[in-house]
Design a protein around this motif. Structure first.
Motif, PDB file in Angstrom:
ATOM      1  N   LEU A 119      38.900  44.463  55.804  1.00 50.11           N
ATOM      2  CA  LEU A 119      38.954  45.760  56.453  1.00 50.11           C
ATOM      3  C   LEU A 119      39.111  46.797  55.277  1.00 50.11           C
ATOM      4  O   LEU A 119      38.376  47.851  55.496  1.00 50.11           O
ATOM      5  N   LEU A 120      39.801  46.602  54.288  1.00 49.39           N
ATOM      6  CA  LEU A 120      40.072  47.627  53.126  1.00 49.39           C
ATOM      7  C   LEU A 120      38.901  47.680  52.421  1.00 49.39           C
ATOM      8  O   LEU A 120      38.307  48.982  52.108  1.00 49.39           O
ATOM      9  N   ASN A 121      38.025  46.603  52.001  1.00 50.94           N
ATOM     10  CA  ASN A 121      36.840  46.638  51.418  1.00 50.94           C
ATOM     11  C   ASN A 121      35.932  47.445  52.166  1.00 50.94           C
ATOM     12  O   ASN A 121      35.047  48.128  51.501  1.00 50.94           O
ATOM     13  N   TYR A 122      35.792  47.152  53.434  1.00 49.87           N
ATOM     14  CA  TYR A 122      34.856  47.800  54.461  1.00 49.87           C
ATOM     15  C   TYR A 122      34.942  48.952  54.404  1.00 49.87           C
ATOM     16  O   TYR A 122      34.167  49.967  54.272  1.00 49.87           O
ATOM     17  N   LEU A 123      36.198  49.688  54.465  1.00 49.79           N
ATOM     18  CA  LEU A 123      36.749  50.914  54.561  1.00 49.79           C
ATOM     19  C   LEU A 123      36.345  51.627  53.182  1.00 49.79           C
ATOM     20  O   LEU A 123      35.603  52.758  53.287  1.00 49.79           O
ATOM     21  N   ALA A 124      36.704  51.255  51.896  1.00 51.23           N
ATOM     22  CA  ALA A 124      36.214  51.611  50.852  1.00 51.23           C
ATOM     23  C   ALA A 124      34.657  51.744  50.570  1.00 51.23           C
ATOM     24  O   ALA A 124      34.289  52.925  50.117  1.00 51.23           O
ATOM     25  N   GLU A 125      34.133  50.508  51.238  1.00 54.45           N
ATOM     26  CA  GLU A 125      32.591  50.764  50.890  1.00 54.45           C
ATOM     27  C   GLU A 125      32.070  52.153  51.798  1.00 54.45           C
ATOM     28  O   GLU A 125      30.990  52.814  51.405  1.00 54.45           O
ATOM     29  N   ARG A 126      32.447  52.300  52.909  1.00 46.54           N
ATOM     30  CA  ARG A 126      31.805  53.341  53.667  1.00 46.54           C
ATOM     31  C   ARG A 126      32.410  54.642  53.313  1.00 46.54           C
ATOM     32  O   ARG A 126      31.868  55.664  53.473  1.00 46.54           O
ATOM     33  N   LEU A 127      33.677  54.640  52.699  1.00 43.06           N
ATOM     34  CA  LEU A 127      33.961  55.947  52.077  1.00 43.06           C
ATOM     35  C   LEU A 127      33.276  56.317  51.027  1.00 43.06           C
ATOM     36  O   LEU A 127      32.929  57.591  50.736  1.00 43.06           O
ATOM     37  N   ARG A 128      32.780  55.554  50.117  1.00 46.00           N
ATOM     38  CA  ARG A 128      31.872  55.593  49.047  1.00 46.00           C
ATOM     39  C   ARG A 128      30.447  56.000  49.533  1.00 46.00           C
ATOM     40  O   ARG A 128      29.954  57.080  48.856  1.00 46.00           O
ATOM     41  N   THR A 129      30.035  55.638  50.731  1.00 46.24           N
ATOM     42  CA  THR A 129      28.712  55.974  51.311  1.00 46.24           C
ATOM     43  C   THR A 129      28.827  57.302  51.840  1.00 46.24           C
ATOM     44  O   THR A 129      27.946  58.165  51.419  1.00 46.24           O
ATOM     45  N   PHE A 137      31.571  60.732  44.625  1.00 47.88           N
ATOM     46  CA  PHE A 137      32.863  59.977  44.026  1.00 47.88           C
ATOM     47  C   PHE A 137      32.404  58.930  43.271  1.00 47.88           C
ATOM     48  O   PHE A 137      31.341  58.165  43.656  1.00 47.88           O
ATOM     49  N   THR A 138      32.944  58.553  41.984  1.00 48.97           N
ATOM     50  CA  THR A 138      32.598  57.232  41.371  1.00 48.97           C
ATOM     51  C   THR A 138      33.489  56.304  42.113  1.00 48.97           C
ATOM     52  O   THR A 138      34.407  56.305  42.680  1.00 48.97           O
ATOM     53  N   PRO A 139      32.635  54.879  41.804  1.00 46.76           N
ATOM     54  CA  PRO A 139      33.417  53.799  42.358  1.00 46.76           C
ATOM     55  C   PRO A 139      34.894  53.696  42.198  1.00 46.76           C
ATOM     56  O   PRO A 139      35.719  53.283  43.004  1.00 46.76           O
ATOM     57  N   THR A 197      46.931  47.464  48.522  1.00 51.23           N
ATOM     58  CA  THR A 197      47.495  46.051  49.271  1.00 51.23           C
ATOM     59  C   THR A 197      47.172  46.709  50.713  1.00 51.23           C
ATOM     60  O   THR A 197      46.566  45.872  51.414  1.00 51.23           O
ATOM     61  N   TYR A 198      47.454  47.523  51.255  1.00 51.40           N
ATOM     62  CA  TYR A 198      47.634  48.092  52.732  1.00 51.40           C
ATOM     63  C   TYR A 198      46.797  49.231  52.963  1.00 51.40           C
ATOM     64  O   TYR A 198      46.881  49.702  53.991  1.00 51.40           O
ATOM     65  N   SER A 199      46.040  49.747  51.878  1.00 54.19           N
ATOM     66  CA  SER A 199      45.409  51.122  51.918  1.00 54.19           C
ATOM     67  C   SER A 199      44.207  51.175  51.140  1.00 54.19           C
ATOM     68  O   SER A 199      44.141  50.352  50.229  1.00 54.19           O
ATOM     69  N   VAL A 200      43.751  52.403  51.188  1.00 52.20           N
ATOM     70  CA  VAL A 200      42.479  52.729  50.047  1.00 52.20           C
ATOM     71  C   VAL A 200      42.838  53.983  49.511  1.00 52.20           C
ATOM     72  O   VAL A 200      43.139  55.065  50.079  1.00 52.20           O
ATOM     73  N   THR A 201      42.986  53.882  48.070  1.00 50.37           N
ATOM     74  CA  THR A 201      43.320  55.221  47.439  1.00 50.37           C
ATOM     75  C   THR A 201      42.027  55.733  46.756  1.00 50.37           C
ATOM     76  O   THR A 201      41.226  55.546  46.257  1.00 50.37           O
ATOM     77  N   VAL A 202      42.107  57.273  47.453  1.00 53.80           N
ATOM     78  CA  VAL A 202      41.095  58.015  46.788  1.00 53.80           C
ATOM     79  C   VAL A 202      41.572  59.041  45.727  1.00 53.80           C
ATOM     80  O   VAL A 202      42.569  59.919  46.211  1.00 53.80           O
ATOM     81  N   SER A 203      41.091  59.210  44.601  1.00 53.51           N
ATOM     82  CA  SER A 203      41.676  59.930  43.575  1.00 53.51           C
ATOM     83  C   SER A 203      40.725  61.072  43.238  1.00 53.51           C
ATOM     84  O   SER A 203      39.643  60.975  43.106  1.00 53.51           O
ATOM     85  N   PHE A 204      41.428  62.209  43.367  1.00 49.82           N
ATOM     86  CA  PHE A 204      40.791  63.534  42.816  1.00 49.82           C
ATOM     87  C   PHE A 204      41.047  63.787  41.396  1.00 49.82           C
ATOM     88  O   PHE A 204      42.134  64.068  40.880  1.00 49.82           O
ATOM     89  N   ARG A 205      39.957  63.819  40.527  1.00 50.95           N
ATOM     90  CA  ARG A 205      40.128  64.098  39.142  1.00 50.95           C
ATOM     91  C   ARG A 205      40.528  65.439  38.778  1.00 50.95           C
ATOM     92  O   ARG A 205      41.418  65.418  37.991  1.00 50.95           O
TER      93      ARG A 205
END
Length: 321
Positions: free
Chosen positions: A91-101, A106-108, A115-123
């Motif tokens: 699920l987390l990998n699925y979410l990460a792929e769709r956030l990138r889409t 955002f770079t990969p 572990t239990y979430s997806v972290t989106v980092s703002f440079r």
């Protein structure tokens, strides 16, 4: 006596200077998360079949109970669709792929499954947004299955109702409810640094204070409100069940055998303190007893030096007057 040296106003100033997240920072963080959500909203308008349905700021920033030490934001992401994975890692990998889409700029490495979430980092700001997935089936009150940050299990919840629940208590005691929550959370962080193995999650603190608020406790005098909190923990030994009936009847609450039974205000089948052992429960009670004794001593101390010394036993060395 001691109240002449350190009273409500002094505690309020300490909170402003050392405890609370400054308003400009809170506004900056909310704006950052809002931009993320608005980008997703725009994408969803163009792609109505996309599986990411809604993003909402959650956690302490959304509730107005964030501490100065906040360094990341919690955002709930509602996901629907028959092809949505049901195990956490997938699920987390699925979410990460769709956030990138959804956010192609955002770079990969800016979108990383944890572990239990997806972290989106703002440079630009160095701010991290922890995106927590919720499996959503179209419920009008935005109920869905959240991935627990504690153990990765799925829990039924509604972020809008949680926020509404806290907002009601804040409206009942404008400014003071949120401030006392922040002060107790700050005490909890200090206790954790002083006591090996101590844990007392913020949501449990919020629920205990919500319970006291519902019972009519006036939070407008901070030394008194703090003392009431510690007295409650000590008097009940943290073994008194706490339930709320904002969104369900008390009869809907299940039977729980854990030492601490603080029932989720939006899900009667979820004990939010289910992972706490008897030993951890006793550590909370011992820490509350010590804090209550320190406040008693501070309020009776004959000198400012002694008063500050005892308040430092509650809040740590950063408490200075």
């Amino acid at each position: 006596m001691g109240r002449e040296h350190v009273g409500h106003g002094d505690i309020a100033r300490f909170a402003q200077e050392k405890v609370n997240l400054p308003k400009d920072k809170a506004d900056e963080y909310r704006a950052q998360a809002r931009r993320l959500r608005e980008k997703l909203d725009g994408y969803l308008e163009e792609h109505p079949d996309f599986t990411l349905k809604k993003m909402m700021i959650s956690g302490s920033l959304a509730k107005g109970t964030a501490l100065r030490s906040l360094n990341d934001i919690d955002v709930a992401c509602y996901i629907s669709g028959a092809d949505t994975p049901r195990d956490v890692t997938s699920l987390l990998n699925y979410l990460a792929e769709r956030l990138r889409t959804a956010f192609p700029n955002f770079t990969p490495d800016q979108v990383k499954p944890q572990t239990y979430s997806v972290t989106v980092s703002f440079r630009g700001t160095g701010l991290d947004v922890d995106v927590v997935p919720i499996l959503y089936n179209g419920n009008s009150r935005w109920y869905g299955n959240l991935v627990s940050q504690e153990d990765g299990s799925f829990l039924e919840t509604s972020i809008p109702l949680h926020l509404e629940f806290i907002r009601k208590r804040k409206q009942a005691q404008e400014k003071h409810f949120a401030q006392v929550v922040r002060l107790i959370k700050f005490w909890g962080r200090n206790a954790k640094s002083q006591r090996e193995g101590f844990r007392f999650k913020s949501f449990m603190i919020e629920m205990i204070l919500s319970h006291l608020c519902d019972q009519g406790l006036n939070f407008s005098d901070y030394p008194e409100a703090l003392q009431h909190f510690f007295t409650y923990v000590a008097r009940t030994d943290m073994r008194e069940q706490i339930i709320f009936t904002d969104y369900y009847k008390s009869a809907a609450v299940g039977t729980f055998s854990e030492p601490i039974r603080i029932i989720d205000p939006v899900n009667p089948k979820n004990n939010v303190s289910r992972l706490y052992t008897a030993e951890q429960t006793d550590m909370i009670v011992d820490a509350a007893l010590a804090a209550g004794d320190a406040i008693d001593a501070a309020l009776a101390a004959p000198t400012k030096q002694e008063t500050v010394y005892y308040w430092q036993k509650v809040f740590g060395s950063s408490f200075q007057m």
